[in-house]
Motif scaffolding. Structure first.
Motif, PDB file in Angstrom:
ATOM      1  N   ALA A  48       0.822  -1.211   0.000  1.00 23.23           N
ATOM      2  CA  ALA A  48       0.000   0.000   0.000  1.00 23.23           C
ATOM      3  C   ALA A  48       0.854   1.258   0.000  1.00 23.23           C
ATOM      4  O   ALA A  48       0.610   2.199  -0.780  1.00 23.23           O
ATOM      5  CB  ALA A  48      -0.933  -0.004   1.215  1.00 23.23           C
ATOM      6  N   GLN A  51       2.908   1.670  -3.252  1.00 18.28           N
ATOM      7  CA  GLN A  51       2.100   2.121  -4.380  1.00 18.28           C
ATOM      8  C   GLN A  51       1.993   3.640  -4.392  1.00 18.28           C
ATOM      9  O   GLN A  51       2.096   4.272  -5.445  1.00 18.28           O
ATOM     10  CB  GLN A  51       0.708   1.498  -4.319  1.00 18.28           C
ATOM     11  CG  GLN A  51      -0.173   1.904  -5.506  1.00 18.28           C
ATOM     12  CD  GLN A  51      -1.590   1.385  -5.383  1.00 18.28           C
ATOM     13  OE1 GLN A  51      -2.177   1.420  -4.308  1.00 18.28           O
ATOM     14  NE2 GLN A  51      -2.134   0.896  -6.482  1.00 18.28           N
ATOM     15  N   VAL A  52       1.796   4.237  -3.208  1.00 13.98           N
ATOM     16  CA  VAL A  52       1.744   5.698  -3.123  1.00 13.98           C
ATOM     17  C   VAL A  52       3.075   6.299  -3.563  1.00 13.98           C
ATOM     18  O   VAL A  52       3.114   7.274  -4.322  1.00 13.98           O
ATOM     19  CB  VAL A  52       1.390   6.141  -1.690  1.00 13.98           C
ATOM     20  CG1 VAL A  52       1.430   7.662  -1.576  1.00 13.98           C
ATOM     21  CG2 VAL A  52       0.007   5.629  -1.300  1.00 13.98           C
ATOM     22  N   GLU A  82      -5.819   7.269  -7.330  1.00 17.65           N
ATOM     23  CA  GLU A  82      -5.224   7.678  -6.056  1.00 17.65           C
ATOM     24  C   GLU A  82      -4.595   9.058  -6.142  1.00 17.65           C
ATOM     25  O   GLU A  82      -4.827   9.929  -5.291  1.00 17.65           O
ATOM     26  CB  GLU A  82      -4.181   6.646  -5.598  1.00 17.65           C
ATOM     27  CG  GLU A  82      -4.751   5.308  -5.197  1.00 17.65           C
ATOM     28  CD  GLU A  82      -5.044   4.398  -6.387  1.00 17.65           C
ATOM     29  OE1 GLU A  82      -5.654   3.331  -6.175  1.00 17.65           O
ATOM     30  OE2 GLU A  82      -4.660   4.751  -7.522  1.00 17.65           O
ATOM     31  N   TYR A 167      -1.375  10.745   3.087  1.00 16.83           N
ATOM     32  CA  TYR A 167      -2.247   9.857   2.321  1.00 16.83           C
ATOM     33  C   TYR A 167      -1.774   8.409   2.435  1.00 16.83           C
ATOM     34  O   TYR A 167      -2.601   7.488   2.540  1.00 16.83           O
ATOM     35  CB  TYR A 167      -2.269  10.286   0.860  1.00 16.83           C
ATOM     36  CG  TYR A 167      -3.113   9.392  -0.031  1.00 16.83           C
ATOM     37  CD1 TYR A 167      -4.502   9.429   0.039  1.00 16.83           C
ATOM     38  CD2 TYR A 167      -2.517   8.513  -0.922  1.00 16.83           C
ATOM     39  CE1 TYR A 167      -5.282   8.599  -0.759  1.00 16.83           C
ATOM     40  CE2 TYR A 167      -3.275   7.689  -1.730  1.00 16.83           C
ATOM     41  CZ  TYR A 167      -4.661   7.735  -1.644  1.00 16.83           C
ATOM     42  OH  TYR A 167      -5.425   6.912  -2.438  1.00 16.83           O
ATOM     43  N   ALA A 168      -0.465   8.192   2.449  1.00 16.46           N
ATOM     44  CA  ALA A 168       0.061   6.832   2.589  1.00 16.46           C
ATOM     45  C   ALA A 168      -0.340   6.225   3.928  1.00 16.46           C
ATOM     46  O   ALA A 168      -0.651   5.029   4.013  1.00 16.46           O
ATOM     47  CB  ALA A 168       1.585   6.844   2.436  1.00 16.46           C
ATOM     48  N   ASP A 170      -3.081   6.946   5.528  1.00 18.84           N
ATOM     49  CA  ASP A 170      -4.500   6.591   5.370  1.00 18.84           C
ATOM     50  C   ASP A 170      -4.675   5.295   4.592  1.00 18.84           C
ATOM     51  O   ASP A 170      -5.581   4.489   4.889  1.00 18.84           O
ATOM     52  CB  ASP A 170      -5.242   7.725   4.656  1.00 18.84           C
ATOM     53  CG  ASP A 170      -5.356   8.978   5.504  1.00 18.84           C
ATOM     54  OD1 ASP A 170      -5.258   8.884   6.744  1.00 18.84           O
ATOM     55  OD2 ASP A 170      -5.519  10.065   4.918  1.00 18.84           O
ATOM     56  N   ARG A 171      -3.842   5.067   3.595  1.00 19.18           N
ATOM     57  CA  ARG A 171      -3.929   3.820   2.830  1.00 19.18           C
ATOM     58  C   ARG A 171      -3.572   2.618   3.708  1.00 19.18           C
ATOM     59  O   ARG A 171      -4.183   1.550   3.593  1.00 19.18           O
ATOM     60  CB  ARG A 171      -2.987   3.874   1.609  1.00 19.18           C
ATOM     61  CG  ARG A 171      -3.364   4.919   0.566  1.00 19.18           C
ATOM     62  CD  ARG A 171      -4.745   4.674  -0.003  1.00 19.18           C
ATOM     63  NE  ARG A 171      -4.837   3.360  -0.641  1.00 19.18           N
ATOM     64  CZ  ARG A 171      -5.987   2.784  -0.986  1.00 19.18           C
ATOM     65  NH1 ARG A 171      -7.141   3.381  -0.737  1.00 19.18           N
ATOM     66  NH2 ARG A 171      -5.983   1.601  -1.579  1.00 19.18           N
ATOM     67  N   HIS A 174      -6.526   1.916   5.929  1.00 21.62           N
ATOM     68  CA  HIS A 174      -7.549   1.203   5.166  1.00 21.62           C
ATOM     69  C   HIS A 174      -7.213  -0.282   5.060  1.00 21.62           C
ATOM     70  O   HIS A 174      -8.105  -1.146   5.193  1.00 21.62           O
ATOM     71  CB  HIS A 174      -7.671   1.822   3.775  1.00 21.62           C
ATOM     72  CG  HIS A 174      -8.655   1.133   2.877  1.00 21.62           C
ATOM     73  ND1 HIS A 174     -10.023   1.169   3.090  1.00 21.62           N
ATOM     74  CD2 HIS A 174      -8.469   0.368   1.759  1.00 21.62           C
ATOM     75  CE1 HIS A 174     -10.633   0.468   2.151  1.00 21.62           C
ATOM     76  NE2 HIS A 174      -9.721  -0.033   1.339  1.00 21.62           N
ATOM     77  N   THR A 271      -8.479  12.512   8.903  1.00 18.89           N
ATOM     78  CA  THR A 271      -7.577  11.708   8.072  1.00 18.89           C
ATOM     79  C   THR A 271      -6.180  12.293   8.150  1.00 18.89           C
ATOM     80  O   THR A 271      -6.001  13.485   8.424  1.00 18.89           O
ATOM     81  CB  THR A 271      -8.022  11.680   6.599  1.00 18.89           C
ATOM     82  OG1 THR A 271      -7.821  12.985   6.015  1.00 18.89           O
ATOM     83  CG2 THR A 271      -9.476  11.264   6.467  1.00 18.89           C
TER      84      THR A 271
END
Length: 333
Positions: A48, A51-52, A82, A167-168, A170-171, A174, A271
């Motif tokens: 995850a 990927q970011v 994304e 954001y990473a 948050d991924r 998830h 977030t």
């Protein structure tokens, strides 16, 4: 404590997973009652966050960000869902912060020696970058989210370093939720997000770093539950030219590195992407405009200001308690 809850907590085991990414490290501390699938979970978390990085890194030649930066003006570029989500959030914060947060500062970041192009300021590149910085990000960048594409209407370079790590996080959160993890603390550099509290019923304790150059010390402790926190400052990444220390964060309004009395800004948000971006925006906005902005938007924020060679703490929202306290409990409303 109810018997059922204490038995559930007692069955959980504290486990830590970690790895390298984005020039730093990620880590996840979690309380789980089943450790059989930890290898698969660690791989899912690593995938995850990688990927970011693969999509939004300015240092990877094949990233979405690099492809977009190299594309001609007015040419549509297909982008992942994304990065479009991150850009959409970045443009929203750009507008709400009156331009203090700007994802289109890549050329200026490179010109000052903080990007992938050079490791020292270049006067000619700085002049050229300033000439390209006249329009707002919303005027220069157009997103077509349903169509999965974006284009620029003027020369620009995207730089998402002020939002991508959040954001990473948050991924990764998830991914933990998909695997049924209910008690975890995710960290990537200075960005953290809590999934619930600890299994024992208490929040996660997070150290708030003192903004000192060259050493690490704790300023205070935040107790975090179902919230994200991010800190931006001028004390970790910088260049030294003679006796002058140049911070890596760019002020889009001045087209130059940030130079104000703010040593660090810590923001709480639902977030980590929002916390990360707003911490950057308020650092750039400065002590007066930034505090007014945060107050107007009823944000939970702590400014550490350098005044008369001392640190002054100014807090709003959940941070707006007397400055002599050693910890602050932060729980969802």
């Amino acid at each position: 404590m109810p018997k059922m809850f204490s038995e559930a907590a007692a069955s959980c085991k504290r486990t830590t997973l970690h790895g390298a990414t984005m020039g730093t490290r990620w880590s996840v501390s979690m309380d789980v009652d089943n450790t059989e699938n930890l290898a698969a979970l660690r791989q899912a978390l690593a995938t995850a966050v990688e990927q970011v990085d693969a999509q939004m890194s300015p240092w990877k030649p094949g990233s979405d960000l690099t492809r977009f930066n190299r594309a001609p003006v007015r040419q549509w570029v297909n982008l992942s869902a994304e990065i479009l989500q991150v850009l959409d959030c970045a443009l929203d914060i750009h507008r709400l912060s009156a331009g203090a947060f700007n994802p289109c500062m890549g050329m200026l970041v490179d010109a000052w020696g903080f990007g992938a192009v050079r490791d020292a300021p270049d006067a000619q590149a700085i002049r050229a970058a300033r000439q390209c910085a006249a329009l707002t990000a919303n005027a220069k960048l157009e997103l077509d989210i349903p169509g999965g594409r974006a284009r620029k209407h003027a020369p620009l370079g995207l730089d998402l370093c002020g939002i991508a790590k959040g954001y990473a996080v948050d991924r990764m959160v998830h991914m933990l939720q998909q695997h049924g993890v209910r008690h975890a603390l995710v960290a990537l550099d200075g960005e953290l997000r809590a999934v619930g509290g600890q299994a024992g019923g208490v929040p996660w304790a997070v150290a708030l770093e003192r903004p000192d150059v060259g050493c690490r010390a704790v300023h205070g402790v935040i107790e975090l539950e179902e919230l994200a926190v991010a800190t931006s400052g001028d004390y970790r990444r910088y260049l030294e030219i003679g006796d002058i220390r140049i911070a890596h964060t760019m002020d889009p309004r001045r087209c130059a590195p940030v130079n104000n009395a703010v040593a660090s800004v810590t923001v709480l948000a639902r977030t980590c992407m929002l916390a990360d971006a707003w911490a950057t925006a308020l650092l750039v906005a400065g002590p007066d405009e930034g505090l007014s902005m945060a107050q107007r938007m009823t944000m939970d924020v702590m400014f550490l200001l350098r005044r008369a060679e001392e640190l002054t703490e100014v807090g709003l929202g959940r941070f707006g308690t007397p400055p002599d306290r050693s910890s602050l409990a932060c729980h969802p409303s």
